[in-house]
Scaffold this motif. Structure first.
Motif, PDB file in Angstrom:
ATOM      1  N   ASP A   1      -6.902   0.868   0.099  1.00 12.94           N
ATOM      2  CA  ASP A   1      -5.570   1.426  -0.160  1.00 12.94           C
ATOM      3  C   ASP A   1      -4.777   0.505  -1.088  1.00 12.94           C
ATOM      4  O   ASP A   1      -4.027   0.940  -1.959  1.00 12.94           O
TER       5      ASP A   1
ATOM      6  N   MET B   1      -1.457  10.512  -8.467  1.00 12.37           N
ATOM      7  CA  MET B   1      -2.090   9.371  -7.802  1.00 12.37           C
ATOM      8  C   MET B   1      -3.515   9.222  -8.302  1.00 12.37           C
ATOM      9  O   MET B   1      -4.463   9.754  -7.715  1.00 12.37           O
TER      10      MET B   1
ATOM     11  N   SER C   1       0.831  -1.214   0.000  1.00 13.93           N
ATOM     12  CA  SER C   1       0.000   0.000   0.000  1.00 13.93           C
ATOM     13  C   SER C   1       0.858   1.254   0.000  1.00 13.93           C
ATOM     14  O   SER C   1       0.488   2.257   0.608  1.00 13.93           O
ATOM     15  N   SER C   2       2.004   1.196  -0.650  1.00 16.50           N
ATOM     16  CA  SER C   2       2.865   2.383  -0.682  1.00 16.50           C
ATOM     17  C   SER C   2       3.505   2.542  -2.059  1.00 16.50           C
ATOM     18  O   SER C   2       4.275   1.681  -2.490  1.00 16.50           O
ATOM     19  N   SER C   3       3.174   3.654  -2.750  1.00 12.46           N
ATOM     20  CA  SER C   3       3.799   3.865  -4.063  1.00 12.46           C
ATOM     21  C   SER C   3       5.294   4.067  -3.912  1.00 12.46           C
ATOM     22  O   SER C   3       6.058   3.720  -4.800  1.00 12.46           O
TER      23      SER C   3
ATOM     24  N   ASN D   1      -2.269   3.739  -8.625  1.00 14.27           N
ATOM     25  CA  ASN D   1      -1.338   4.878  -8.577  1.00 14.27           C
ATOM     26  C   ASN D   1      -0.053   4.581  -9.336  1.00 14.27           C
ATOM     27  O   ASN D   1       0.381   5.361 -10.183  1.00 14.27           O
TER      28      ASN D   1
ATOM     29  N   ILE E   1       2.435   6.749   0.987  1.00 11.29           N
ATOM     30  CA  ILE E   1       2.596   5.773   2.069  1.00 11.29           C
ATOM     31  C   ILE E   1       1.214   5.243   2.436  1.00 11.29           C
ATOM     32  O   ILE E   1       0.203   5.835   2.031  1.00 11.29           O
ATOM     33  N   PRO E   2       1.128   4.137   3.220  1.00 13.14           N
ATOM     34  CA  PRO E   2      -0.195   3.611   3.540  1.00 13.14           C
ATOM     35  C   PRO E   2      -1.099   4.686   4.161  1.00 13.14           C
ATOM     36  O   PRO E   2      -0.665   5.435   5.038  1.00 13.14           O
ATOM     37  N   SER E   3      -2.315   4.766   3.670  1.00 13.27           N
ATOM     38  CA  SER E   3      -3.319   5.742   4.135  1.00 13.27           C
ATOM     39  C   SER E   3      -2.853   7.185   3.998  1.00 13.27           C
ATOM     40  O   SER E   3      -3.348   8.062   4.708  1.00 13.27           O
ATOM     41  N   GLY E   4      -1.925   7.443   3.094  1.00 14.58           N
ATOM     42  CA  GLY E   4      -1.381   8.796   2.909  1.00 14.58           C
ATOM     43  C   GLY E   4      -2.435   9.825   2.551  1.00 14.58           C
ATOM     44  O   GLY E   4      -2.286  11.014   2.834  1.00 14.58           O
ATOM     45  N   SER E   5      -3.538   9.384   1.926  1.00 15.73           N
ATOM     46  CA  SER E   5      -4.528  10.358   1.467  1.00 15.73           C
ATOM     47  C   SER E   5      -5.649  10.597   2.471  1.00 15.73           C
ATOM     48  O   SER E   5      -6.464  11.493   2.296  1.00 15.73           O
TER      49      SER E   5
ATOM     50  N   ARG F   1      -6.070   1.192  -4.607  1.00 16.80           N
ATOM     51  CA  ARG F   1      -5.738   2.482  -5.208  1.00 16.80           C
ATOM     52  C   ARG F   1      -4.235   2.657  -5.415  1.00 16.80           C
ATOM     53  O   ARG F   1      -3.806   3.274  -6.386  1.00 16.80           O
TER      54      ARG F   1
ATOM     55  N   ALA G   1       0.853  11.709   0.475  1.00 19.60           N
ATOM     56  CA  ALA G   1       2.157  11.033   0.479  1.00 19.60           C
ATOM     57  C   ALA G   1       1.961   9.598   0.008  1.00 19.60           C
ATOM     58  O   ALA G   1       0.914   9.001   0.252  1.00 19.60           O
TER      59      ALA G   1
HETATM   60  N1  ASP Z   1      -1.248   4.540  -0.200  1.00 22.85           N
HETATM   61  C1  ASP Z   1      -1.306   5.396  -1.337  1.00 22.85           C
HETATM   62  C2  ASP Z   1      -0.001   5.336  -2.100  1.00 22.85           C
HETATM   63  O1  ASP Z   1       1.021   5.081  -1.540  1.00 22.85           O
HETATM   64  C3  ASP Z   1      -1.641   6.816  -0.995  1.00 22.85           C
HETATM   65  C4  ASP Z   1      -3.065   6.900  -0.504  1.00 22.85           C
HETATM   66  O2  ASP Z   1      -3.311   6.744   0.696  1.00 22.85           O
HETATM   67  O3  ASP Z   1      -3.974   7.111  -1.336  1.00 22.85           O
HETATM   68  O4  ASP Z   1       0.029   5.538  -3.269  1.00 22.85           O
END
Ligand code: ASP
Length: 419
Positions: free
Chosen positions: A387, A310, A274-276, A394, A354-358, A390, A352
């Motif tokens: 996540d 994203m 869950s992290s781009s 992304n 990272i997990p749950s960044g949005s 998405r 960002a």
């Molecule tokens: N987890 C997503 C990412 O790393 C960001 C988001 O929380 O939407 O791309």
């Protein structure tokens, strides 16, 4: 170094599978009263440690990769053409992604007839979601750091991107006088690539930690109630995935099939972490080595995309806005939709990787059209699952645009791409 000779993505898939089994066992134990929810999160620190390691290297990675990319692109026209093309395409696909999210939200109506007491979820809302408000002007001003080192220390990736672009641009102007600095930044870029590669080798452990935790503890009851929301996000992500293929065919003028096949490895990485940002170096490597995308594109367009583009996040925010309006029975007018296209795009730029960044930006999106933010607490319960979807979109978006731009620049090695 690697004790198991399997390709990494297969190791990741195996640990996802084991994580699901262990998580399922935890879930049964919780149901039987033999285990607490806290105990079922016992392996989560493995995942957290993995993401912390990625975060540790991400600022130097973005800094040196972008400088490497720009100084490879050469001076003036070349750079500004590719930069303008990339940023324009990133913004356009993000706006389209929001529209897809809004339409899917209406088609699936995930919030209609939902009978859940939202007040029980209010405590889940992250503190920052109450305060995150961003205007377009504010966002643009926020891009520029007043202290470059401060921006790096705070991990503000957008500001680091702006500073790196400026450094790279100036180095191009001073080319003859700064040959050693340019050579040094290229070597530093290789150093950070190698560091991320080593960290990514630990991803099976991180993935196991996260998946066993998600399956064991995360809102399975809520998942039932929100099943339609998950389906809506899934359907929109599939639509966006197909659109990338059409864009590759029409604008990149190559078949999207090798792209789809070769993207499985970075997608597995994005889906499970869950992290781009964690998936960035795998995507860079696959694009260059397996798809024949030039080094300058993988080192410039791709990290830029991973920072500002994203599409999966844009889709998700659009659907969640429609969902919230439906839960509260609020009718949205066309000007609300225009505002949502703008704020969801801004939020997808600012989030960002990272997990749950949005998640913290959802408050801003909802309040921009006067919607209550209570649904964030509810969505939090299943955010990890959404996540995963998405984040996969992304990085697929970043990779497809990098491929298209490389192809239109005539630098794509088609033999490698079709091999
Ligand atoms: N987890 C997503 C990412 O790393 C960001 C988001 O929380 O939407 O791309």
């Amino acid at each position: 170094m690697n004790p198991i000779k399997w390709p990494l993505w297969q190791q990741v898939l195996l640990s996802m599978f084991i994580g699901v089994l262990v998580g399922y066992f935890f879930k049964m134990e919780i149901a039987a009263g033999n285990m607490t929810v806290e105990q079922a999160a016992m392996f989560k620190p493995l995942g957290t440690l993995f993401i912390t390691l990625v975060k540790m290297v991400v600022v130097p990675l973005v800094f040196f990769a972008l400088i490497y990319g720009i100084t490879n692109l050469g001076e003036g026209q070349n750079f500004s053409r590719i930069a303008t093309k990339s940023i324009f395409t990133f913004l356009l696909t993000a706006c389209f992604a929001v529209v897809i999210g809004l339409i899917t939200g209406h088609l699936f109506s995930p919030g209609k007839g939902l009978s859940i007491d939202l007040s029980t979820f209010a405590a889940n809302i992250p503190e920052q979601a109450h305060h995150t408000t961003v205007s377009l002007g504010g966002l643009l001003m926020g891009f520029v750091p007043d202290n470059a080192i401060g921006a790096m220390a705070a991990g503000n990736i957008l500001q680091v991107v702006v500073f790196s672009l400026f450094v790279g641009f100036t180095l191009n102007m001073l080319r003859d006088k700064c040959q050693n600095v340019i050579a040094l930044t290229h070597e530093m870029a290789h150093l950070t690539f190698k560091m991320i590669e080593l960290i990514v080798k630990l991803s099976p452990l991180g993935v196991f930690g996260f998946i066993s935790w998600v399956v064991g503890t995360q809102g399975l009851d809520v998942l039932q109630a929100l099943g339609v929301l998950v389906l809506a996000v899934l359907a929109a992500c599939i639509a966006q995935y197909l659109i990338f293929g059409i864009l590759i065919l029409v604008f990149g003028r190559v078949s999207p099939l090798p792209f789809y096949k070769k993207m499985i490895e970075p997608q597995t990485m994005a889906f499970s972490t869950s992290s781009s940002k964690a998936a960035l170096t795998t995507t860079m490597r696959v694009l260059h080595e397996k798809m024949g995308v030039s080094r300058s594109s993988t080192n410039f367009v791709l990290p830029l995309g991973a920072s500002i583009n994203m599409d999966g996040t844009a889709i998700y925010l659009g659907i969640c806005a429609v969902f919230t309006a439906q839960v509260f029975g609020i009718a949205l007018e066309w000007h609300h939709y225009l505002t949502l296209i703008l704020t969801c795009t801004i939020a997808s730029i600012g989030a960002a990787g990272i997990p749950s960044g949005s998640l913290i930006f959802m408050g801003m999106v909802l309040s921009s059209v006067g919607l209550p933010i209570e649904t964030i607490g509810l969505i939090m319960g299943i955010d990890r699952i959404l996540d995963m979807l998405r984040t996969t979109i992304n990085i697929t978006g970043d990779a497809s645009i990098t491929l298209i731009i490389d192809s239109t620049e005539g630098t794509l090695d088609k033999e490698t791409y079709y091999s």
